[in-house]
Design a protein around this motif. Structure first.
Motif, PDB file in Angstrom:
ATOM      1  N   GLU A   4     -40.105  -4.361  10.538  1.00 46.77           N
ATOM      2  CA  GLU A   4     -40.986  -3.219  10.331  1.00 46.77           C
ATOM      3  C   GLU A   4     -41.354  -3.110   8.856  1.00 46.77           C
ATOM      4  O   GLU A   4     -40.597  -3.494   7.986  1.00 46.77           O
ATOM      5  CB  GLU A   4     -40.331  -1.928  10.804  1.00 46.77           C
ATOM      6  CG  GLU A   4     -40.232  -1.852  12.298  1.00 46.77           C
ATOM      7  CD  GLU A   4     -39.993  -0.444  12.805  1.00 46.77           C
ATOM      8  OE1 GLU A   4     -39.999   0.503  11.997  1.00 46.77           O
ATOM      9  OE2 GLU A   4     -39.811  -0.303  14.014  1.00 46.77           O
ATOM     10  N   HIS A  51     -48.313   3.112  13.791  1.00 46.51           N
ATOM     11  CA  HIS A  51     -49.135   1.897  13.841  1.00 46.51           C
ATOM     12  C   HIS A  51     -48.855   0.950  12.681  1.00 46.51           C
ATOM     13  O   HIS A  51     -48.714  -0.252  12.877  1.00 46.51           O
ATOM     14  CB  HIS A  51     -50.619   2.249  13.846  1.00 46.51           C
ATOM     15  CG  HIS A  51     -51.059   2.938  15.098  1.00 46.51           C
ATOM     16  ND1 HIS A  51     -50.901   2.397  16.343  1.00 46.51           N
ATOM     17  CD2 HIS A  51     -51.653   4.133  15.287  1.00 46.51           C
ATOM     18  CE1 HIS A  51     -51.379   3.222  17.249  1.00 46.51           C
ATOM     19  NE2 HIS A  51     -51.839   4.287  16.637  1.00 46.51           N
ATOM     20  N   SER A  53     -46.310   0.763  10.535  1.00 46.27           N
ATOM     21  CA  SER A  53     -44.951   0.246  10.312  1.00 46.27           C
ATOM     22  C   SER A  53     -44.691  -0.986  11.174  1.00 46.27           C
ATOM     23  O   SER A  53     -43.800  -1.771  10.867  1.00 46.27           O
ATOM     24  CB  SER A  53     -43.909   1.322  10.601  1.00 46.27           C
ATOM     25  OG  SER A  53     -43.890   1.645  11.978  1.00 46.27           O
ATOM     26  N   ARG A  54     -45.505  -1.188  12.208  1.00 47.86           N
ATOM     27  CA  ARG A  54     -45.273  -2.305  13.120  1.00 47.86           C
ATOM     28  C   ARG A  54     -46.352  -3.385  13.072  1.00 47.86           C
ATOM     29  O   ARG A  54     -46.042  -4.566  13.114  1.00 47.86           O
ATOM     30  CB  ARG A  54     -45.154  -1.774  14.544  1.00 47.86           C
ATOM     31  CG  ARG A  54     -43.927  -0.937  14.755  1.00 47.86           C
ATOM     32  CD  ARG A  54     -43.809  -0.471  16.197  1.00 47.86           C
ATOM     33  NE  ARG A  54     -42.686   0.441  16.346  1.00 47.86           N
ATOM     34  CZ  ARG A  54     -42.787   1.755  16.252  1.00 47.86           C
ATOM     35  NH1 ARG A  54     -43.944   2.317  16.017  1.00 47.86           N
ATOM     36  NH2 ARG A  54     -41.714   2.518  16.401  1.00 47.86           N
ATOM     37  N   THR A  55     -47.602  -2.964  13.030  1.00 49.35           N
ATOM     38  CA  THR A  55     -48.692  -3.930  13.188  1.00 49.35           C
ATOM     39  C   THR A  55     -49.842  -3.712  12.201  1.00 49.35           C
ATOM     40  O   THR A  55     -50.988  -3.514  12.616  1.00 49.35           O
ATOM     41  CB  THR A  55     -49.249  -3.865  14.632  1.00 49.35           C
ATOM     42  OG1 THR A  55     -49.651  -2.503  14.891  1.00 49.35           O
ATOM     43  CG2 THR A  55     -48.229  -4.312  15.651  1.00 49.35           C
ATOM     44  N   PRO A  56     -49.590  -3.750  10.918  1.00 52.52           N
ATOM     45  CA  PRO A  56     -50.667  -3.433   9.968  1.00 52.52           C
ATOM     46  C   PRO A  56     -51.788  -4.470   9.920  1.00 52.52           C
ATOM     47  O   PRO A  56     -52.897  -4.138   9.491  1.00 52.52           O
ATOM     48  CB  PRO A  56     -49.933  -3.360   8.626  1.00 52.52           C
ATOM     49  CG  PRO A  56     -48.752  -4.246   8.791  1.00 52.52           C
ATOM     50  CD  PRO A  56     -48.340  -4.073  10.233  1.00 52.52           C
ATOM     51  N   PHE A  57     -51.558  -5.685  10.369  1.00 58.50           N
ATOM     52  CA  PHE A  57     -52.588  -6.715  10.268  1.00 58.50           C
ATOM     53  C   PHE A  57     -53.625  -6.668  11.390  1.00 58.50           C
ATOM     54  O   PHE A  57     -54.618  -7.384  11.332  1.00 58.50           O
ATOM     55  CB  PHE A  57     -51.952  -8.112  10.219  1.00 58.50           C
ATOM     56  CG  PHE A  57     -51.409  -8.470   8.869  1.00 58.50           C
ATOM     57  CD1 PHE A  57     -52.243  -8.877   7.840  1.00 58.50           C
ATOM     58  CD2 PHE A  57     -50.045  -8.384   8.616  1.00 58.50           C
ATOM     59  CE1 PHE A  57     -51.734  -9.200   6.587  1.00 58.50           C
ATOM     60  CE2 PHE A  57     -49.528  -8.705   7.366  1.00 58.50           C
ATOM     61  CZ  PHE A  57     -50.369  -9.110   6.353  1.00 58.50           C
ATOM     62  N   ILE A  58     -53.434  -5.847  12.412  1.00 58.43           N
ATOM     63  CA  ILE A  58     -54.379  -5.874  13.531  1.00 58.43           C
ATOM     64  C   ILE A  58     -55.583  -4.949  13.348  1.00 58.43           C
ATOM     65  O   ILE A  58     -56.522  -5.017  14.123  1.00 58.43           O
ATOM     66  CB  ILE A  58     -53.693  -5.574  14.879  1.00 58.43           C
ATOM     67  CG1 ILE A  58     -53.227  -4.124  14.952  1.00 58.43           C
ATOM     68  CG2 ILE A  58     -52.573  -6.544  15.160  1.00 58.43           C
ATOM     69  CD1 ILE A  58     -52.775  -3.713  16.349  1.00 58.43           C
TER      70      ILE A  58
END
Length: 106
Positions: A4, A51, A53-58
């Motif tokens: 995370e 959002h 903390s888990r998937t910032p690149f999407i």
């Protein structure tokens, strides 16, 4: 860090959050309006944390850099936009927060 990202707010982003809350409070006429303003800010903060903390690149790129991005957080008939930068493999910095109906939103 368990995969995370740590989500941090810059001073400018914290000022934006206060400005957005103040705007909602100025319009509040009843206790229910105040509660709705608080729920809006809570929704914004929760959306950012959950959002990013888990998937910032999407989320969508805000420039040619793959590390500068925007998260749209729906709220009512519009929403808010968080501009953020991914710093290394463990940190996301929130740079700015705007309502989609603000004059400087593009």
């Amino acid at each position: 860090m368990n995969g995370e990202f740590l989500v941090r707010y810059t001073d400018a982003a914290r000022e934006d959050l206060i400005r957005l809350f103040d705007f909602l409070l100025v319009r509040a006429k009843t206790r229910e309006d105040f509660d709705a303003a608080q729920r809006t800010i809570d929704t914004l903060a929760t959306g950012i944390e959950s959002h990013l903390s888990r998937t910032p690149f999407i989320f969508r790129k805000a420039s040619d850099s793959p590390f500068l991005r925007e998260l749209v957080i729906p709220c009512g008939g519009a929403g808010y936009v968080a501009l953020y930068e991914i710093e290394g493999a463990e940190t996301v910095n929130i740079l700015a927060l705007r309502h989609q109906r603000e004059d400087d939103y593009h």
